[in-house]
Design a protein around this motif. Structure first.
Motif, PDB file in Angstrom:
ATOM      1  N   ALA A  20      23.359  31.335  56.865  1.00 54.25           N
ATOM      2  CA  ALA A  20      23.917  30.046  56.447  1.00 54.25           C
ATOM      3  C   ALA A  20      24.708  30.175  55.150  1.00 54.25           C
ATOM      4  O   ALA A  20      24.785  29.254  54.364  1.00 54.25           O
ATOM      5  N   SER A  21      25.343  31.319  54.931  1.00 56.30           N
ATOM      6  CA  SER A  21      26.009  31.577  53.657  1.00 56.30           C
ATOM      7  C   SER A  21      27.111  30.574  53.366  1.00 56.30           C
ATOM      8  O   SER A  21      27.413  30.297  52.204  1.00 56.30           O
ATOM      9  N   ALA A  22      27.722  30.027  54.392  1.00 53.47           N
ATOM     10  CA  ALA A  22      28.773  29.036  54.178  1.00 53.47           C
ATOM     11  C   ALA A  22      28.229  27.804  53.470  1.00 53.47           C
ATOM     12  O   ALA A  22      28.965  27.079  52.797  1.00 53.47           O
ATOM     13  N   ASN A  23      26.917  27.565  53.617  1.00 53.27           N
ATOM     14  CA  ASN A  23      26.295  26.416  52.982  1.00 53.27           C
ATOM     15  C   ASN A  23      25.553  26.793  51.704  1.00 53.27           C
ATOM     16  O   ASN A  23      24.935  25.939  51.077  1.00 53.27           O
ATOM     17  N   PHE A  24      25.582  28.050  51.352  1.00 57.32           N
ATOM     18  CA  PHE A  24      24.930  28.528  50.132  1.00 57.32           C
ATOM     19  C   PHE A  24      26.001  28.529  49.051  1.00 57.32           C
ATOM     20  O   PHE A  24      26.643  29.537  48.788  1.00 57.32           O
ATOM     21  N   ASN A  25      26.212  27.372  48.418  1.00 58.94           N
ATOM     22  CA  ASN A  25      27.346  27.205  47.519  1.00 58.94           C
ATOM     23  C   ASN A  25      27.137  27.943  46.201  1.00 58.94           C
ATOM     24  O   ASN A  25      26.089  28.542  45.947  1.00 58.94           O
ATOM     25  N   ALA A  26      28.160  27.863  45.353  1.00 60.33           N
ATOM     26  CA  ALA A  26      28.141  28.633  44.109  1.00 60.33           C
ATOM     27  C   ALA A  26      26.971  28.222  43.210  1.00 60.33           C
ATOM     28  O   ALA A  26      26.354  29.067  42.563  1.00 60.33           O
ATOM     29  N   LYS A  27      26.666  26.929  43.175  1.00 57.55           N
ATOM     30  CA  LYS A  27      25.565  26.455  42.341  1.00 57.55           C
ATOM     31  C   LYS A  27      24.233  27.008  42.837  1.00 57.55           C
ATOM     32  O   LYS A  27      23.400  27.468  42.057  1.00 57.55           O
ATOM     33  N   GLU A  28      24.016  26.961  44.157  1.00 53.78           N
ATOM     34  CA  GLU A  28      22.783  27.511  44.728  1.00 53.78           C
ATOM     35  C   GLU A  28      22.697  29.007  44.502  1.00 53.78           C
ATOM     36  O   GLU A  28      21.612  29.536  44.201  1.00 53.78           O
ATOM     37  N   LEU A  29      23.812  29.687  44.671  1.00 55.77           N
ATOM     38  CA  LEU A  29      23.821  31.138  44.472  1.00 55.77           C
ATOM     39  C   LEU A  29      23.460  31.496  43.045  1.00 55.77           C
ATOM     40  O   LEU A  29      22.662  32.406  42.797  1.00 55.77           O
ATOM     41  N   ALA A  30      24.017  30.761  42.082  1.00 56.02           N
ATOM     42  CA  ALA A  30      23.720  31.028  40.680  1.00 56.02           C
ATOM     43  C   ALA A  30      22.240  30.796  40.377  1.00 56.02           C
ATOM     44  O   ALA A  30      21.612  31.568  39.635  1.00 56.02           O
ATOM     45  N   TRP A  31      21.679  29.713  40.951  1.00 55.76           N
ATOM     46  CA  TRP A  31      20.250  29.445  40.749  1.00 55.76           C
ATOM     47  C   TRP A  31      19.410  30.571  41.343  1.00 55.76           C
ATOM     48  O   TRP A  31      18.471  31.062  40.699  1.00 55.76           O
ATOM     49  N   TRP A  32      19.743  30.984  42.557  1.00 52.69           N
ATOM     50  CA  TRP A  32      18.970  32.047  43.205  1.00 52.69           C
ATOM     51  C   TRP A  32      19.091  33.355  42.431  1.00 52.69           C
ATOM     52  O   TRP A  32      18.083  34.056  42.239  1.00 52.69           O
ATOM     53  N   GLU A  33      20.269  33.699  41.973  1.00 51.42           N
ATOM     54  CA  GLU A  33      20.437  34.947  41.228  1.00 51.42           C
ATOM     55  C   GLU A  33      19.607  34.957  39.951  1.00 51.42           C
ATOM     56  O   GLU A  33      19.111  36.000  39.536  1.00 51.42           O
ATOM     57  N   LYS A  34      19.425  33.779  39.335  1.00 52.30           N
ATOM     58  CA  LYS A  34      18.662  33.695  38.098  1.00 52.30           C
ATOM     59  C   LYS A  34      17.165  33.605  38.356  1.00 52.30           C
ATOM     60  O   LYS A  34      16.365  34.198  37.613  1.00 52.30           O
ATOM     61  N   HIS A  35      16.759  32.871  39.409  1.00 48.69           N
ATOM     62  CA  HIS A  35      15.344  32.555  39.568  1.00 48.69           C
ATOM     63  C   HIS A  35      14.695  33.028  40.878  1.00 48.69           C
ATOM     64  O   HIS A  35      13.471  32.995  40.977  1.00 48.69           O
ATOM     65  N   GLY A  36      15.495  33.427  41.850  1.00 51.15           N
ATOM     66  CA  GLY A  36      14.948  33.700  43.169  1.00 51.15           C
ATOM     67  C   GLY A  36      13.818  34.708  43.188  1.00 51.15           C
ATOM     68  O   GLY A  36      12.726  34.444  43.706  1.00 51.15           O
ATOM     69  N   GLN A  37      14.044  35.887  42.632  1.00 51.68           N
ATOM     70  CA  GLN A  37      13.021  36.929  42.637  1.00 51.68           C
ATOM     71  C   GLN A  37      11.794  36.502  41.846  1.00 51.68           C
ATOM     72  O   GLN A  37      10.649  36.707  42.271  1.00 51.68           O
ATOM     73  N   GLU A  38      12.035  35.919  40.693  1.00 51.10           N
ATOM     74  CA  GLU A  38      10.946  35.424  39.851  1.00 51.10           C
ATOM     75  C   GLU A  38      10.039  34.466  40.644  1.00 51.10           C
ATOM     76  O   GLU A  38       8.811  34.565  40.581  1.00 51.10           O
ATOM     77  N   LEU A  39      10.662  33.549  41.366  1.00 51.78           N
ATOM     78  CA  LEU A  39       9.889  32.502  42.039  1.00 51.78           C
ATOM     79  C   LEU A  39       9.088  33.036  43.215  1.00 51.78           C
ATOM     80  O   LEU A  39       7.906  32.736  43.359  1.00 51.78           O
ATOM     81  N   VAL A  40       9.698  33.828  44.091  1.00 53.32           N
ATOM     82  CA  VAL A  40       8.949  34.307  45.256  1.00 53.32           C
ATOM     83  C   VAL A  40       7.838  35.267  44.843  1.00 53.32           C
ATOM     84  O   VAL A  40       6.769  35.294  45.473  1.00 53.32           O
ATOM     85  N   ASP A  41       8.048  36.013  43.773  1.00 52.71           N
ATOM     86  CA  ASP A  41       7.013  36.950  43.336  1.00 52.71           C
ATOM     87  C   ASP A  41       5.750  36.245  42.854  1.00 52.71           C
ATOM     88  O   ASP A  41       4.671  36.847  42.828  1.00 52.71           O
ATOM     89  N   THR A  42       5.854  34.979  42.469  1.00 46.90           N
ATOM     90  CA  THR A  42       4.672  34.265  41.986  1.00 46.90           C
ATOM     91  C   THR A  42       3.644  34.015  43.084  1.00 46.90           C
ATOM     92  O   THR A  42       2.508  33.632  42.783  1.00 46.90           O
ATOM     93  N   MET A  43       4.018  34.204  44.361  1.00 50.72           N
ATOM     94  CA  MET A  43       3.043  34.035  45.444  1.00 50.72           C
ATOM     95  C   MET A  43       2.794  35.351  46.188  1.00 50.72           C
ATOM     96  O   MET A  43       2.221  35.353  47.281  1.00 50.72           O
ATOM     97  N   ALA A  44       3.184  36.464  45.576  1.00 57.41           N
ATOM     98  CA  ALA A  44       3.031  37.771  46.218  1.00 57.41           C
ATOM     99  C   ALA A  44       1.611  38.282  46.035  1.00 57.41           C
ATOM    100  O   ALA A  44       1.248  38.812  44.981  1.00 57.41           O
ATOM    101  N   ALA A  45       0.786  38.093  47.051  1.00 53.46           N
ATOM    102  CA  ALA A  45      -0.602  38.542  47.032  1.00 53.46           C
ATOM    103  C   ALA A  45      -1.052  38.780  48.457  1.00 53.46           C
ATOM    104  O   ALA A  45      -0.446  38.276  49.412  1.00 53.46           O
ATOM    105  N   ASP A  46      -2.125  39.537  48.621  1.00 54.47           N
ATOM    106  CA  ASP A  46      -2.609  39.841  49.967  1.00 54.47           C
ATOM    107  C   ASP A  46      -2.980  38.585  50.744  1.00 54.47           C
ATOM    108  O   ASP A  46      -2.880  38.565  51.968  1.00 54.47           O
TER     109      ASP A  46
END
Length: 560
Positions: free
Chosen positions: A454-480
Motif C-alpha cells: 500500500a505504498s501509494a497510501n503511505f504518504n510522506a508524513k507517515e513515512l517520516a513518522w515510521w522512519e523515526k519511531h517504527g522500530q522503536e515502537l514494534v520492539d516494545t512488544m518483542a517478547a516470547d
C-alpha cells in the motif's frame, strides 16, 4: 436529549465549570509574594496523585469538543503537546498497566490482546494462548510477579505508609490489571447479570444488569443491593446501535458505557466518577487511577467521522466527550471541597490514540468486531474461526496459532522457527493495507520489507513518522509471549472496526498528556513524553525514590 439527561448534564456542567478555575486559584495561592521576589519559593511535595485516563482520546478532542476542564489543566500545568504513547500494542489492556508500571509491554508480562503462556504460568499448558481482556486479577498477579517489577501502588505504600491505592473503571481488565498485584481497591462493573427477578435479581433496572465488582470493593458501593451503583446492561437496550452500520459491529449493551436515562442508576462515565468521589470521601488514599471508557466505546462504534445524524445523542462522540470532561470537573471539585486539591498531583492522559478507518478490511456485519479482531483458539475465551477473507493467504499456511488484526496484523505461529517467521512475513507483505513487515528474533523485531503493497497510501508524513519511531515502537512488544510476525498498516486502514487502534502509526500513537499541581510551573513542553515516563515522573515529583528498573524516564517537573 430527553429531560432527564438535560437536567443531569446542566447541573454537572455548572459544577464542572466552577471547578475549572480551581487550577488557577490553587496555583495563585502557592505563588511567592510579589514583594519578596528574592525569596525562594517553598516547594510542597504532593501528598497524593490522581491519574485520569480518557480512553481513546485524541489530543485534538479537548479543543474540538470544548472540554473546559481538560483545557484548564493543560493551560495551568505542564502540557506536553508532542506526547505520544511510545509503545505497541496501543491497546487498552496493555497501556493502562504501562502507565502505572513504567515498563514496556514486552517487560510487563503481556504485550497485546493475546498472550502466549510460554512458561505455563497460568496452568493451561505451555504455549497456550490467552485473551488478556478476559483474564482476572489472579492471572494478572501471576504475570506481574513473574516479570518482577514494582508499580505505583508499591511506591505509594512505601512513600505514603498507611495509605491506599485505588482504581475505578467500567472495564474489568482495566481495573484488575492496574491494581494487580498490590493495589488496595479496584472497582469495575461486573459481568452481565441475567437474573431480573424481584426476589433474587434487580427487577428495578429494566433488564439485565451490572454491579460494582472487583478487588476489596467497599460495602458502601454495593449496598443496598440494586441501589445506585447497579445499572442496566441489557443487550436489547442498545440505543439503536445494533441495527446501524458501522456501530452494529460493536453495539452498546445498556448503560455500561453511556449514562442512560435512569437518573437513579446512571451508568457510563458518571458511574465511574460517582464511585471515585465516594472513595475520595471515605478512604485514606495516596493514589487513584480513574479510567473513563465512554469516548473509547463511541469512537469504536462509529469511527471518528461516521456518526449517524439520527443516532441517539448519548451515542455521539461530542456528547460523550462532554460527559467525560464534566465528570473530570466533578473530581476536581470534590478534591477542592475536601481540601485536597492543593496537595494533589494530577495527570491526564489517554491509553492510546485512534484511527479513523476509511479503508475497512473486515466484515461489516452485526456483532462482527471480535471475529474481525481475533482468529484462533484462546483457552479462556472461545474459538474464533470466522476471519476476514483478506487473511486467507496467511491462514492457508496452516501455521497460524493465533492472529490479531486491528491497524496492524500480529500473528503467533505454531512453528515459530526463524525460517517459518520469515516465510510468514513474506506472505504478510501481500495482505491488503500492509506497508511494513517484521519478524521477531528474541527481544527485537527485524525488518522484513518496507514500505509494502500500500505504498501509494503511505504518504510522506507517515513515512517520516515510521522512519523515526517504527522500530522503536514494534520492539516494545518483542517478547516470547508476544507475536512472531507483525504487519503495520497504512493510516486509515483497519481490520477490526471503523474506529480502531493498536498500531504504530501516528494517529494510533498521539495522546493528550498534562501534569498539574498547585505549585507547578505552567509551561507548554515540546518534550516527547511517553506513557512509560508517567510513573518515574510521578514518584520523582512526589519525592519518592525509584528503586526498580523502568523503561521510562522521569521528566523534571519544575515547581515554583
Amino acid at each position: 436529549m430527553n429531560r432527564i439527561q438535560t437536567v443531569c448534564s446542566a447541573s454537572v456542567l455548572a459544577l464542572a465549570l466552577s471547578a475549572g478555575t480551581a487550577f488557577a486559584q490553587e496555583a495563585a495561592k502557592s505563588a511567592p509574594p510579589a514583594k519578596d521576589t528574592a525569596a525562594k519559593a517553598v516547594v510542597k511535595t504532593p501528598k497524593r496523585v490522581l491519574i485520569v485516563v480518557f480512553d481513546q482520546m485524541r489530543p485534538e478532542y479537548a479543543q474540538r469538543f470544548d472540554m473546559k476542564n481538560v483545557l484548564s489543566l493543560q493551560k495551568n500545568g505542564v502540557h506536553f503537546e508532542k506526547a505520544y504513547l511510545g509503545h505497541t500494542a496501543s491497546e487498552t489492556v496493555v497501556s493502562h498497566n504501562v502507565i502505572v508500571s513504567g515498563v514496556y509491554p514486552k517487560n510487563q508480562g503481556w504485550a497485546d490482546e493475546a498472550f502466549r503462556d510460554t512458561k505455563n504460568l497460568l496452568g493451561k499448558g505451555a504455549n497456550a494462548v490467552w485473551e488478556t481482556g478476559s483474564m482476572k486479577t489472579a492471572e494478572f498477579d501471576k504475570l506481574i510477579k513473574d516479570a518482577g517489577y514494582l508499580k505505583l501502588a508499591d511506591y505509594l505504600h512505601k512513600g505514603r505508609p498507611g495509605s491506599k491505592f485505588l482504581v475505578v473503571a467500567q472495564k474489568g481488565y482495566v481495573a484488575e490489571s492496574i491494581a494487580a498485584p498490590t493495589g488496595d481497591i479496584a472497582v469495575k462493573m461486573s459481568d452481565r447479570q441475567k437474573d431480573v427477578s424481584a426476589d433474587k435479581g434487580c427487577a428495578n433496572l429494566g433488564g439485565q444488569w451490572r454491579f460494582p465488582d472487583g478487588k476489596n470493593v467497599p460495602a458502601y458501593l454495593t449496598t443496598p443491593k440494586c441501589g445506585r451503583f447497579y445499572v442496566n446492561s441489557d443487550k436489547a437496550n442498545d440505543y439503536g446501535t445494533k441495527a446501524k452500520s458501522p456501530a452494529w459491529l460493536y453495539p452498546l449493551d445498556g448503560d455500561r458505557m453511556v449514562p442512560g436515562n435512569n437518573k437513579e442508576h446512571l451508568g457510563g462515565d458518571i458511574w465511574v466518577a460517582d464511585a471515585a468521589i465516594a472513595m475520595m470521601e471515605k478512604e485514606k488514599w495516596s493514589g487513584m487511577v480513574v479510567s473513563f471508557g465512554g469516548i473509547d466505546k463511541v469512537a469504536h462504534m462509529w469511527g471518528l467521522e461516521k456518526e449517524d445524524p439520527s443516532a441517539n445523542p448519548q451515542t455521539t462522540l461530542a456528547s460523550i466527550a462532554k460527559t467525560a470532561d464534566e465528570q473530570f470537573g466533578r473530581l476536581l471539585q470534590k478534591l477542592k471541597d475536601l481540601g485536597q486539591l492543593k496537595d494533589t498531583l494530577i495527570v491526564i492522559t489517554a491509553d492510546h490514540g485512534a484511527n479513523n478507518v476509511t479503508k475497512f478490511l473486515g466484515k461489516d456485519e452485526s456483532g462482527a468486531s471480535d471475529t474481525n479482531w481475533y482468529y484462533g483458539k484462546m483457552v479462556n475465551s472461545e474459538n474464533y474461526n470466522k476471519p476476514s477473507p483478506t487473511l486467507k493467504p496467511l491462514l492457508d499456511t496452516g501455521n497460524v496459532q493465533f492472529s490479531y488484526q486491528s491497524t496492524m496484523i500480529e500473528t503467533w505461529l505454531t512453528d515459530n522457527s526463524m525460517d517459518k517467521k520469515r516465510e510468514a512475513a513474506k506472505i504478510m507483505r501481500t495482505l491488503p493495507g500492509v506497508v511494513v513487515t517484521y519478524w521477531r528474533n528474541g527481544n527485537r523485531f527485524y525488518l522484513d520489507a518496507a514500505p509494502g503493497q500500500a505504498s501509494a497510501n503511505f504518504n510522506a508524513k507517515e513515512l517520516a513518522w515510521w522512519e523515526k519511531h517504527g522500530q522503536e515502537l514494534v520492539d516494545t512488544m518483542a517478547a516470547d509471549h508476544g507475536p512472531d510476525v507483525v504487519g503495520l498498516l497504512a493510516d486509515q486502514y483497519g481490520y477490526g472496526i471503523y474506529g480502531d487502534h493498536g498500531g504504530a502509526n501516528e494517529n494510533d500513537q498521539r495522546i493528550p498528556m498534562a501534569i498539574w499541581s498547585s505549585n507547578i510551573k505552567a509551561e507548554k513542553s515540546s518534550y516527547e513524553f511517553r506513557s512509560v515516563d508517567i510513573l518515574p515522573t510521578v514518584i520523582k515529583a512526589m519525592g519518592i525514590k525509584q528503586t526498580s528498573e523502568m523503561d521510562g524516564t522521569a521528566f523534571p517537573v519544575k515547581f515554583r
